[in-house]
Design a protein around this motif. Sequence first.
Motif, PDB file in Angstrom:
ATOM      1  N   GLU A   1      14.873 -12.598   8.710  1.00  0.00           N
ATOM      2  CA  GLU A   1      15.504 -13.247   9.444  1.00  0.00           C
ATOM      3  C   GLU A   1      17.327 -13.086   9.067  1.00  0.00           C
ATOM      4  OE1 GLU A   1      13.009 -16.448   9.410  1.00  0.00           O
ATOM      5  OE2 GLU A   1      11.717 -14.989  10.017  1.00  0.00           O
ATOM      6  N   ASN A   2      17.038 -13.217   7.678  1.00  0.00           N
ATOM      7  CA  ASN A   2      17.935 -12.859   6.727  1.00  0.00           C
ATOM      8  C   ASN A   2      18.594 -11.844   6.105  1.00  0.00           C
ATOM      9  OD1 ASN A   2      17.837 -15.961   6.572  1.00  0.00           O
ATOM     10  ND2 ASN A   2      17.174 -16.151   4.008  1.00  0.00           N
TER      11      ASN A   2
ATOM     12  N   PHE B   1      17.219 -13.128  -0.960  1.00  0.00           N
ATOM     13  CA  PHE B   1      16.234 -14.395  -1.033  1.00  0.00           C
ATOM     14  C   PHE B   1      16.669 -14.735  -0.500  1.00  0.00           C
ATOM     15  CE2 PHE B   1      15.415 -17.798  -4.161  1.00  0.00           C
ATOM     16  CZ  PHE B   1      14.533 -17.036  -4.582  1.00  0.00           C
ATOM     17  N   LYS B   2      15.888 -16.421  -0.167  1.00  0.00           N
ATOM     18  CA  LYS B   2      16.372 -17.151   0.235  1.00  0.00           C
ATOM     19  C   LYS B   2      17.500 -18.305   0.198  1.00  0.00           C
ATOM     20  CE  LYS B   2      13.798 -21.513   2.927  1.00  0.00           C
ATOM     21  NZ  LYS B   2      12.863 -22.550   1.802  1.00  0.00           N
TER      22      LYS B   2
ATOM     23  N   ALA C   1       5.961 -13.764   0.052  1.00  0.00           N
ATOM     24  CA  ALA C   1       7.224 -12.596  -0.007  1.00  0.00           C
ATOM     25  C   ALA C   1       8.094 -12.430   1.203  1.00  0.00           C
ATOM     26  CB  ALA C   1       6.888 -11.104  -0.246  1.00  0.00           C
ATOM     27  N   ASN C   2       7.403 -13.178   2.871  1.00  0.00           N
ATOM     28  CA  ASN C   2       7.960 -13.728   3.976  1.00  0.00           C
ATOM     29  C   ASN C   2       8.845 -14.960   3.895  1.00  0.00           C
ATOM     30  OD1 ASN C   2       7.595 -10.932   5.092  1.00  0.00           O
ATOM     31  ND2 ASN C   2       5.185 -11.648   5.753  1.00  0.00           N
TER      32      ASN C   2
END
Length: 156
Positions: A49-50, A54-55, A42-43
Amino acid sequence: FIFYIFPLINALAGVAIDRTLVKVVRFLISEHQIAMYLEILANNLWKPENGGKFKSGNRPYKTLEQQKMLKDDAEELVAELLPYVATKFFYGLSEQERVLAAQRILEPFENRQLNKHLVYNVIDAIVGKIAPELKEPKEPKHQQPQEPQQPAQQVQ
């Protein structure tokens, strides 16, 4: 050399090795460890940081030259991993033939749709083993319709 030592070690310490392996596997699949794996996943997907989003996919695309270089590197690595006997038997001895064999091995993995399908099937198989109740039941193939049975008449 290892072929002589491994059976000796297995005979002398086989039970201890088996017990240790069982303990390690039990630890790796314990509830605490699985929770840690999920937290790490999950991290990495939803980075703090976002803002927990989601990335993002704003990575720079690889140029055609970088893609070709990556493909050539992969072919060379696969060519190195191919057993000498297999390449000699199926493809020949030269380095060019070994690279050709590596290209033939890697070719099916260049299809994006097939790669997605492969990943989905692997995930489905893993989830099916971990939680079999989530697996969809398979439909029976071509069952003949059964005729209703008549109740047996009682003889007096």
